[in-house]
Write an enzyme that holds these catalytic residues in place. Structure first.
Site, short mmCIF file in Angstrom:
data_model
loop_
_atom_site.label_atom_id
_atom_site.label_comp_id
_atom_site.label_asym_id
_atom_site.label_seq_id
_atom_site.Cartn_x
_atom_site.Cartn_y
_atom_site.Cartn_z
N GLU A 52 13.26 -17.13 -8.27
CA GLU A 52 14.58 -16.61 -8.54
C GLU A 52 15.30 -16.24 -7.25
O GLU A 52 14.69 -15.76 -6.30
CB GLU A 52 14.48 -15.37 -9.43
CG GLU A 52 13.92 -15.69 -10.80
CD GLU A 52 13.68 -14.44 -11.64
OE1 GLU A 52 14.08 -13.35 -11.20
OE2 GLU A 52 13.09 -14.57 -12.72
N CYS A 58 16.00 -4.94 -8.26
CA CYS A 58 14.88 -4.93 -7.31
C CYS A 58 13.56 -4.65 -8.02
O CYS A 58 13.43 -3.71 -8.79
CB CYS A 58 15.14 -3.85 -6.26
SG CYS A 58 13.88 -3.73 -5.01
#
Length: 364
Positions: free
Chosen positions: A91, A338
């Site tokens: 990703e 994150c």
């Protein structure tokens, strides 16, 4: 097998064309076509002689990772899932801000470092990405985002903070960085490209010497006892060695500070005492802090620090004179925040089951 020219920086591309009996300037032409024009085949390269295009078609290719999925968050965050073969995906995430556009790039399929609070680490490690697979993330994002009305690139900053530990894939990461910085590639400033590391000290020294871009260190603890628990790499390179490496890096760094990233884990590393220990730990390292509220994921065993604890922690650091930011949670609705870049990695080591057993044992 045809050579994938996307694996080469300008130096490598120049060597490749020399081996073909071609002049060095051809490498610059082809590099501009690939990275600035987004060319996917040699027939698009109209300023190359027809004979050279034919030769390139026979011997080489431009193999970009295939796009598996594209998502857009309600806050403008974009995520692309790229196919890197054998059922694996990586990703890359674009985060828009008012003054910049930051692309977060992955360097490995999975990660071997086993930081206990990171969902990618729980997936286990599959393999390093090639230089083409790393730079291919920027290629795709650049193509998708385009330019501003002022003809400036939307992507102004790159951070190597996606899946994997960049320093553990050193050579391929450096090649990709070289392409990012090259005026015939993406022309990014060293100050606008950041490599994040969990603290691989020898590789930090190497990066300082060969490609000194901005550096972020995933610190996450104020003492060795806590860091050994949540960042196992600390047992190999404890905090004293890591701080010394940070000082050495700053000698050649494009910025005059290190960014320390610090994930806020409830009851683990978020007390006032930890903030005061941090101040003492980094006293000889010019730095900024980026506090990251933990993003919970299934079976993590951790909770996000309360807003009050984060505020107190931040205030203690600020009162000591440090610049401190608290990261805004972005892209939550597309799992792009994150620590959530788990990708489509096959869990070859069955670590998910291991962690579930550990948690069940703790609850019993």
């Amino acid at each position: 097998m045809k050579t994938n020219l996307l694996n080469y920086d300008l130096q490598g591309l120049t060597r490749h064309f020399a081996d073909m009996g071609e002049k060095p300037f051809r490498a610059k032409q082809v590099m501009r076509w690939m990275h600035q024009s987004g060319a996917q085949n040699f027939n698009e390269m109209t300023d190359l002689a027809k004979s050279l295009r034919h030769k390139l078609n026979e011997q080489a290719g431009i193999e970009i990772p295939k796009l598996m999925m594209s998502q857009k968050s309600s806050d403008g965050t974009r995520k692309w899932l790229l196919d890197v073969g054998t059922g694996n995906g990586v990703e890359t995430v674009f985060i828009p801000e008012s003054d910049r556009g930051t692309l977060c790039i992955s360097s490995q399929v999975g990660c071997a470092l086993e930081c206990t609070f990171c969902s990618t680490g729980r997936q286990g490690f599959n393999r390093n990405l090639t230089a083409a697979e790393i730079i291919g993330q920027l290629w795709w994002a650049n193509k998708a985002m385009g330019v501003t009305p002022k003809n400036e690139r939307v992507i102004s900053n790159v951070v190597m903070m996606g899946m994997g530990e960049p320093m553990a894939n050193f050579d391929n990461v450096v090649t990709a960085l070289s392409i990012m910085l090259d005026d015939h590639g993406y022309g990014l400033s060293r100050r606008r490209v950041t490599v994040s590391t969990s603290g691989m000290v020898p590789q930090m020294d190497r990066l300082r010497d060969v490609m000194p871009v901005a550096l972020a260190v995933s610190l996450h603890a104020s003492n060795d006892e806590v860091r050994n628990q949540i960042v196992p790499l600390n047992k190999k390179y404890p905090l004293k060695e890591l701080m010394a490496a940070c000082q050495r890096y700053l000698v050649k760094a494009p910025r005059d500070f290190i960014t320390f990233e610090y994930v806020m884990l409830d009851g683990i590393n978020d007390k006032a005492q930890h903030a005061r220990e941090l101040i003492e730990l980094v006293k000889d390292v010019p730095c900024k802090f980026n506090l990251i509220p933990f993003n919970p994921f299934p079976n993590s065993g951790y909770e996000r620090s309360s807003n009050e604890n984060i505020r107190v922690f931040r205030d203690i650091l600020q009162q000591a004179g440090f610049v401190v930011t608290v990261r805004k949670t972005r892209g939550d609705d597309i799992d792009a925040a994150c620590g959530q870049l788990a990708g489509q990695v096959q869990d070859k080591t069955r670590r998910q089951q291991k962690w579930q057993q550990i948690l069940i044992g703790q609850q019993g």
